[in-house]
Design an enzyme around this catalytic site. Structure first.
Site, PDB file in Angstrom:
ATOM      1  N   ARG A 237      16.683   0.364   4.326  1.00 34.59           N
ATOM      2  CA  ARG A 237      17.467  -0.492   3.428  1.00 34.59           C
ATOM      3  C   ARG A 237      16.589  -1.593   2.824  1.00 34.59           C
ATOM      4  NH1 ARG A 237      23.476  -1.796   6.001  1.00 34.59           N
ATOM      5  NH2 ARG A 237      24.270   0.359   5.990  1.00 34.59           N
TER       6      ARG A 237
ATOM      7  N   GLU B  73      -4.556  -9.148  -7.268  1.00 32.38           N
ATOM      8  CA  GLU B  73      -5.898  -9.531  -7.692  1.00 32.38           C
ATOM      9  C   GLU B  73      -6.071 -11.052  -7.723  1.00 32.38           C
ATOM     10  OE1 GLU B  73      -4.821  -5.958 -10.402  1.00 32.38           O
ATOM     11  OE2 GLU B  73      -3.790  -7.436  -9.142  1.00 32.38           O
TER      12      GLU B  73
END
Length: 377
Positions: free
Chosen positions: A189, A57
């Site tokens: 990974r 935001e």
């Protein structure tokens, strides 16, 4: 609550695309994207990039500047309302003059858990939720699992031949799958908080359990820095040698054991490992307790299991594997080669373990099968 529109879904889909850019970098925080729209125009965009840095935001508000006043904020997770490593996003949205917030889903973190929505509504901001919430939860499966159930989301990666074999009887297994499949594994990974293996794999292969950045798929968004996952070894008898390669690498390696040998523990800790004693009455490792520790003490959201048939079978038996990712190569290895899982508790068809096949797709010359175990209640 106002009725949602097709435009709400469109802008939330864009926010979700932005959130995906944090796939390899936000741990232990969730992956969050944000879009600010005013008069049908996107005036601000952002995503959470690295834990400890601004949330999605804030980046979107910085881009929107004065145009945020009177605008709608689309964000993939309920805005935070507490002081952590960064100030509350709710305060920033209120100060900027946002008049409407559409959040894909509420935050499962009990520190937030609808409190952010309440704060926005008290400030006179209209709030809607439940837009593409399923996709957002899937993107953040580990964060939601840790917050709701106190353990990581556990993904088990295996490579096998067409006849279901993972290695020759001698242990030889490099390489069963293609270069493209191995690159795909590097992406798994990179998104994981931790990678786990067993002592048998350490003794046989001496793996490093690191993300090899040069092998990552080039079509996925790559952040400026990729944090190496925590390395975890399940080693009941403390047979890991102090010369194991992963012990000398930057980052942290944790060994869970049922052995009370203080002398061996000291040797391994001097070599760079953290050893945690966690036995059951049967002198095996308490796997559920281990997963709780990884979530609580190490903030592990997603745990990638890369190991042999014994540990993977034990994790399945314990009901701890949430997702299977199996790379199937177009080769045959014969009946003397090693099987995919060690599941001695299955003796007849009534005891079979069912799977939900979610996805099957070609990766190079191989096939990647994504499946979810169906555990009996």
């Amino acid at each position: 609550m106002a009725e949602l529109t097709p435009n709400d879904h469109f802008y939330m889909a864009r926010a979700l695309q932005l959130a995906e850019r944090g796939l390899w970098s936000t741990n232990p925080n969730p992956r969050v994207g944000c879009v600010i729209v005013r008069d049908g125009e996107i005036v601000g965009e952002g995503w959470h990039q690295v834990a400890g840095e601004p949330h999605a935001e804030i980046y979107a508000l910085q881009m929107a500047k004065d145009k945020a006043k009177g605008a709608t904020c689309y964000v993939t997770l309920e805005p935070c309302c507490h002081y952590g490593r960064t100030p509350p996003c709710t305060d920033a949205l209120i100060k900027a003059g946002i008049t409407r917030v559409v959040a894909a889903t509420t935050d499962p973190n009990p520190v937030v858990a609808s409190k952010g929505i309440d704060k926005l509504e008290l400030a006179g901001i209209a709030v809607e939720t439940s837009v593409l919430s399923g996709q957002v939860e899937k993107l953040n499966a580990g964060f939601f699992m840790r917050m709701r159930h106190g353990r990581p989301y556990i993904r088990c990666k295996m490579a096998m031949s067409l006849d279901g074999r993972t290695a020759m009887a001698s242990g030889e297994s490099r390489w069963i799958t293609s270069k493209e499949a191995r690159s795909d594994v590097q992406a798994l990974r990179a998104r994981s908080s931790a990678i786990m293996t067993g002592a048998g794999t350490v003794l046989a292969d001496d793996p490093m359990l690191t993300v090899r950045e040069s092998e990552l798929p080039t079509h996925l968004f790559r952040p400026a820095k990729i944090k190496q996952p925590l390395r975890v070894i399940v080693d009941a008898h403390l047979s890991t040698p102090p010369t194991a390669r992963m012990l000398g690498l930057p980052g942290e390696t944790v060994i869970f054991t049922a052995s009370s040998s203080e002398s061996v523990k000291q040797i391994l800790e001097k070599a760079g490992a953290k050893v945690i004693y966690l036995p059951t009455r049967e002198r095996d490792i308490d796997l559920p307790a281990m997963c709780e520790i990884l979530a609580r003490d190490f903030e592990v959201n997603e745990l990638l299991l890369e190991t042999g048939s014994t540990l993977s079978g034990s994790m399945l038996k314990a009901g701890l594997v949430d997702e299977l990712v199996i790379y199937m190569a177009p080769i045959l290895m014969g009946n003397k080669a090693r099987a995919l899982f060690n599941l001695p508790f299955i003796e007849n068809l009534k005891q079979k373990m069912r799977l939900d096949i979610a996805d099957v797709r070609a990766i190079g010359d191989d096939w990647r099968i994504t499946a979810y175990p169906k555990y009996e209640d």
